[in-house]
Design an enzyme around this catalytic site. Structure first.
Site, PDB file in Angstrom:
ATOM      1  N   HIS A 136       0.848  -1.227   0.111  1.00 56.49           N
ATOM      2  CA  HIS A 136      -0.246  -0.135  -0.071  1.00 56.49           C
ATOM      3  C   HIS A 136       0.929   1.094   0.151  1.00 56.49           C
ATOM      4  O   HIS A 136       2.105   1.282   0.555  1.00 56.49           O
ATOM      5  CB  HIS A 136      -1.009  -0.123   1.331  1.00 56.49           C
ATOM      6  CG  HIS A 136      -2.000   1.061   1.444  1.00 56.49           C
ATOM      7  ND1 HIS A 136      -1.610   2.171   1.786  1.00 56.49           N
ATOM      8  CD2 HIS A 136      -3.124   0.915   1.233  1.00 56.49           C
ATOM      9  CE1 HIS A 136      -2.830   2.830   1.527  1.00 56.49           C
ATOM     10  NE2 HIS A 136      -3.711   2.136   1.582  1.00 56.49           N
ATOM     11  N   ASP A 213       2.733  -4.380   7.988  1.00 56.12           N
ATOM     12  CA  ASP A 213       1.601  -3.729   7.836  1.00 56.12           C
ATOM     13  C   ASP A 213       0.542  -4.522   7.961  1.00 56.12           C
ATOM     14  O   ASP A 213       0.336  -5.373   7.030  1.00 56.12           O
ATOM     15  CB  ASP A 213       1.850  -3.080   6.268  1.00 56.12           C
ATOM     16  CG  ASP A 213       0.471  -2.371   6.026  1.00 56.12           C
ATOM     17  OD1 ASP A 213      -0.630  -2.542   6.814  1.00 56.12           O
ATOM     18  OD2 ASP A 213       0.351  -1.643   4.999  1.00 56.12           O
ATOM     19  N   GLN A 216      -4.745  -4.998   6.989  1.00 53.90           N
ATOM     20  CA  GLN A 216      -5.643  -5.972   6.385  1.00 53.90           C
ATOM     21  C   GLN A 216      -5.903  -7.359   7.042  1.00 53.90           C
ATOM     22  O   GLN A 216      -6.718  -8.149   6.681  1.00 53.90           O
ATOM     23  CB  GLN A 216      -5.272  -6.279   5.014  1.00 53.90           C
ATOM     24  CG  GLN A 216      -5.593  -4.915   3.931  1.00 53.90           C
ATOM     25  CD  GLN A 216      -7.170  -4.418   4.014  1.00 53.90           C
ATOM     26  OE1 GLN A 216      -8.141  -5.075   4.381  1.00 53.90           O
ATOM     27  NE2 GLN A 216      -7.188  -3.204   3.837  1.00 53.90           N
ATOM     28  N   LYS A 239     -10.431  -0.704  10.002  1.00 54.31           N
ATOM     29  CA  LYS A 239     -10.557  -1.933   9.181  1.00 54.31           C
ATOM     30  C   LYS A 239     -10.809  -3.205  10.152  1.00 54.31           C
ATOM     31  O   LYS A 239     -10.954  -4.126   9.704  1.00 54.31           O
ATOM     32  CB  LYS A 239      -9.276  -2.016   8.457  1.00 54.31           C
ATOM     33  CG  LYS A 239      -8.884  -0.928   7.602  1.00 54.31           C
ATOM     34  CD  LYS A 239      -7.930  -1.254   6.585  1.00 54.31           C
ATOM     35  CE  LYS A 239      -7.304   0.098   6.085  1.00 54.31           C
ATOM     36  NZ  LYS A 239      -7.954   0.544   4.774  1.00 54.31           N
ATOM     37  N   CYS A 377      -4.851   2.381  -3.822  1.00 52.22           N
ATOM     38  CA  CYS A 377      -3.673   2.934  -2.951  1.00 52.22           C
ATOM     39  C   CYS A 377      -2.556   2.002  -3.052  1.00 52.22           C
ATOM     40  O   CYS A 377      -1.606   1.871  -2.164  1.00 52.22           O
ATOM     41  CB  CYS A 377      -3.666   3.379  -1.633  1.00 52.22           C
ATOM     42  SG  CYS A 377      -4.655   4.533  -1.310  1.00 52.22           S
TER      43      CYS A 377
HETATM   44  C1  LIG Z   1      -2.631  -2.794   3.429  1.00 52.17           C
HETATM   45  C2  LIG Z   1      -2.981  -1.539   3.911  1.00 52.17           C
HETATM   46  N1  LIG Z   1      -1.972  -0.670   4.518  1.00 52.17           N
HETATM   47  C3  LIG Z   1      -2.193   0.604   5.115  1.00 52.17           C
HETATM   48  C4  LIG Z   1      -3.459   1.265   4.973  1.00 52.17           C
HETATM   49  C5  LIG Z   1      -3.534   2.357   5.546  1.00 52.17           C
HETATM   50  O1  LIG Z   1      -4.292   2.431   6.551  1.00 52.17           O
HETATM   51  P1  LIG Z   1      -4.836   3.986   7.280  1.00 52.17           P
HETATM   52  O2  LIG Z   1      -5.364   4.640   6.030  1.00 52.17           O
HETATM   53  O3  LIG Z   1      -6.004   3.555   8.149  1.00 52.17           O
HETATM   54  O4  LIG Z   1      -3.685   4.544   8.020  1.00 52.17           O
HETATM   55  C6  LIG Z   1      -4.637   0.585   4.450  1.00 52.17           C
HETATM   56  C7  LIG Z   1      -5.780   1.255   4.129  1.00 52.17           C
HETATM   57  O5  LIG Z   1      -6.339   1.186   3.216  1.00 52.17           O
HETATM   58  C8  LIG Z   1      -4.166  -0.901   3.839  1.00 52.17           C
HETATM   59  O6  LIG Z   1      -5.185  -1.429   3.339  1.00 52.17           O
END
Ligand SMILES: Cc1ncc(COP(=O)(O)O)c(C=O)c1O
Lengths: 419, 149
Positions: A136, A213, A216, A239, A377
């Site tokens: 991401h 990270d 998900q 999430k 993203c």
């Molecule tokens: C794999 C992953 N990493 C990071 C993020 C970023 O999360 P946040 O927007 O809650 O900081 C997301 C959210 O879309 C994600 O799906």
């Protein structure tokens, strides 16, 4: 059930009843454009159960005040609720100590904290950080920014055509200049579950710490940070059926102890004079300023909700739903699923021949089906597959076969519109 | 099918999205500008050659969804022979149409009237207008990419 019942006689009903769980989520029970809502955009953000909504309202109505500073009753109640949520996180991901749990604004903030306080001091000219193609943007851009500043470089571990990490290629990238591995646990664009244990072992064999990270992974898998032996783990409450604006950074205590603060301000200090300031210990050192108190309490309520579910049953149910969806979509002529990893969680990213995902998203919405269309993203993933975008249906345990059937019908309707 | 969907995806729009007109580059001397919709990643490049203050030729490359591709296609068909001021006035009418500020009969929009259904889909207005914003930059000789955000 009696003790003498054989496996075959046992009722299949377990502590997880999808229809009962569904009733806990008020937002699911509405019509959108004349159709029952099929909410399949859970990877972007999940809905909240009544239990979380009510606990937030109860806390705000009775116990709210600023924390860590009041002698008065409400401040003590609020502090107890906030710190109580930290204890829940410790249990939830099996951390070793409450000092290892930092409340942040979310995954993005957690990763930026590590970039700023861990990576910046250790990175020198020519040093390397390893990421994967399926990250991401929030697990790419903070490293790019810090690498540019320090003259370090990002190395990218490739993925194959199924969207799986090429783990041998990843292992080859590890070298004495590697200062950190930053890897997604479960891909939001493809659903791939990465072989994180093997990656962590390989990195540790070279003395390299690993950040995962987990944005998900947390809503779909039970995560045990000690079992993984992971160094940093980042996730967001929104999430995992909690509120927005709050998340967690788990870090091994020794690492967090060695790191300078991220931001300066109230709460992260013990003594301040204009000559010198003494920083507070963990976890306060990384929580400058008044935090998202209500959000943290809501995160705690989401953990309570998740912990009363039978996770063996939940993962089996989600896997069954994903299989069902995969089979249905594969039967539609012109539909191609992007991301077909052997180990996969709850994401159906797909293309329809000759129809742009943005149009698909609009037509699905008019059929009551909420999905996301775009690059999610994760533009490097789109570049890897030479596509501009996909349409993504992402599942949660409160989805059911009716939702998938609605998706199937809506995709067929889309193809009709364009025929 | 849902009536609003039928209004949005009219046959003319589907047809132009599948077989866009003027979907090519123009050789120099021609002005060009790049447009980008960060929301969906769509990109369009508009080429325009002005002759004697009028649009002598106009073409596009890229685009993406059916709405943005058809919009660029119909736009290029409509513009030939117009002055920059006439193009600007047409954009204003078109903008009013797709944002719901005017009905399809309010202005003489010709073929552009097929985009009237967009006004029921606020999330899609930028798909329809990206090529027009980019055209304006191309006529003005603007270098920086145009974005919808
Ligand atoms: C794999 C992953 N990493 C990071 C993020 C970023 O999360 P946040 O927007 O809650 O900081 C997301 C959210 O879309 C994600 O799906």
């Amino acid at each position: 059930m009696t003790a003498s019942a054989t496996a075959a006689e046992r009722p299949t009903v377990t502590a997880f009843d999808p229809e009962a769980v569904r009733r806990d989520f008020p937002a699911l029970h509405q019509e959108i454009h004349g159709h029952p809502l099929a909410f399949l955009d859970n990877a972007a953000s999940s809905q909240r159960p009544r239990q979380v909504i009510e606990e937030i309202a109860r806390f705000d109505s009775n116990d709210y005040a600023n924390i860590h500073r009041g002698v008065h009753e409400l401040s003590q109640r609020a502090t107890a609720a906030y710190e109580g949520a930290r204890d829940k996180v410790v249990r939830f991901i099996n951390a070793n100590d409450r000092k290892e749990i930092i409340f942040t604004r979310g995954t993005t903030d957690s990763i930026n904290l590590v970039a700023s306080s861990f990576a910046r001091p250790v990175l020198n000219l020519g040093d390397e950080i390893i990421v994967t193609t399926m990250e991401h943007h929030s697990n790419i851009v903070p490293w790019q920014m810090i690498c540019r500043e320090r003259g370090a470089v990002i190395r990218v571990a490739p993925i194959n055509d199924r969207g799986e990490l090429e783990i041998e290629e990843f292992e080859k990238l590890l070298n004495p200049r590697t200062k950190l591995v930053a890897m997604v646990h479960v891909s939001n664009a493809l659903g791939t579950i990465n072989p994180v244990k093997r990656a962590i072992d390989a990195a540790h064999a070279k003395g390299v710490p690993v950040l995962l990270d987990g944005a998900q992974a947390i809503p779909h898998l039970r995560v045990d940070v000690q079992d993984l032996d992971v160094d940093f783990y980042a996730f967001s409450a929104h999430k995992m059926f909690g509120p927005t604006g709050v998340g967690v950074l788990y870090g091994k205590q020794a690492l967090l102890e060695s790191m300078p603060p991220y931001q300066g301000g109230g709460d992260m200090i013990s003594v301040v004079t204009f000559e010198k300031t003494f920083y507070n210990g963990l976890p306060a050192k990384f929580e400058a300023g008044t935090p998202n108190i209500t959000g943290v309490v809501g995160l705690g309520a989401a953990i309570d909700y998740l912990e009363q579910l039978d996770w063996g049953a939940v993962t089996a149910y989600e896997a069954d739903l994903l299989d069902y969806g995969t089979e249905l979509l594969e039967k539609i002529p012109g539909v191609k699923i992007i991301g077909t990893a052997e180990e996969k969680a709850s994401v159906l990213s797909f293309l329809i021949d000759g129809i742009h995902p943005h149009d698909v998203g609009t037509i699905l919405d008019r059929n009551g089906v909420a999905v996301r269309a775009g690059h999610h993203c994760a533009q490097p993933v789109m570049q890897r597959f030479s596509i501009p975008a996909t349409t993504r249906a992402s599942l949660a345990f409160y989805n059911n076969r009716d939702d998938i059937d609605a998706l199937d019908r809506a995709i067929r309707n889309t193809i009709e519109v364009f025929s | 099918m849902n009536e609003e969907l039928r209004d949005l995806y009219q046959d003319v729009i589907i047809e132009h999205s599948k077989r866009p007109r003027n979907n090519r580059a123009l050789e120099a001397p021609a002005n060009s500008a790049q447009g980008y919709n960060p929301l969906c990643g769509d990109q369009v490049k508009i080429y325009v050659r002005m002759d004697d203050g009028k649009v002598a030729d106009v073409a596009f490359e890229g685009a993406g969804c059916a709405i943005s591709t058809a919009s660029a296609s119909v736009m290029t068909e409509t513009l030939k022979g117009m002055s920059a001021d006439e193009a600007e006035a047409l954009f204003t009418s078109f903008h009013d149409l797709v944002t719901g500020a005017a009905g399809p009969d309010d202005e003489d929009l010709g073929k552009l009237a097929v985009f009237g259904g967009v006004s029921e889909f606020p999330a899609r207005v930028k798909c329809a207008t990206l090529c027009w914003h980019t055209l304006r930059a191309a006529i003005a000789g603007q270098e920086d990419p145009v974005t919808t955000e």
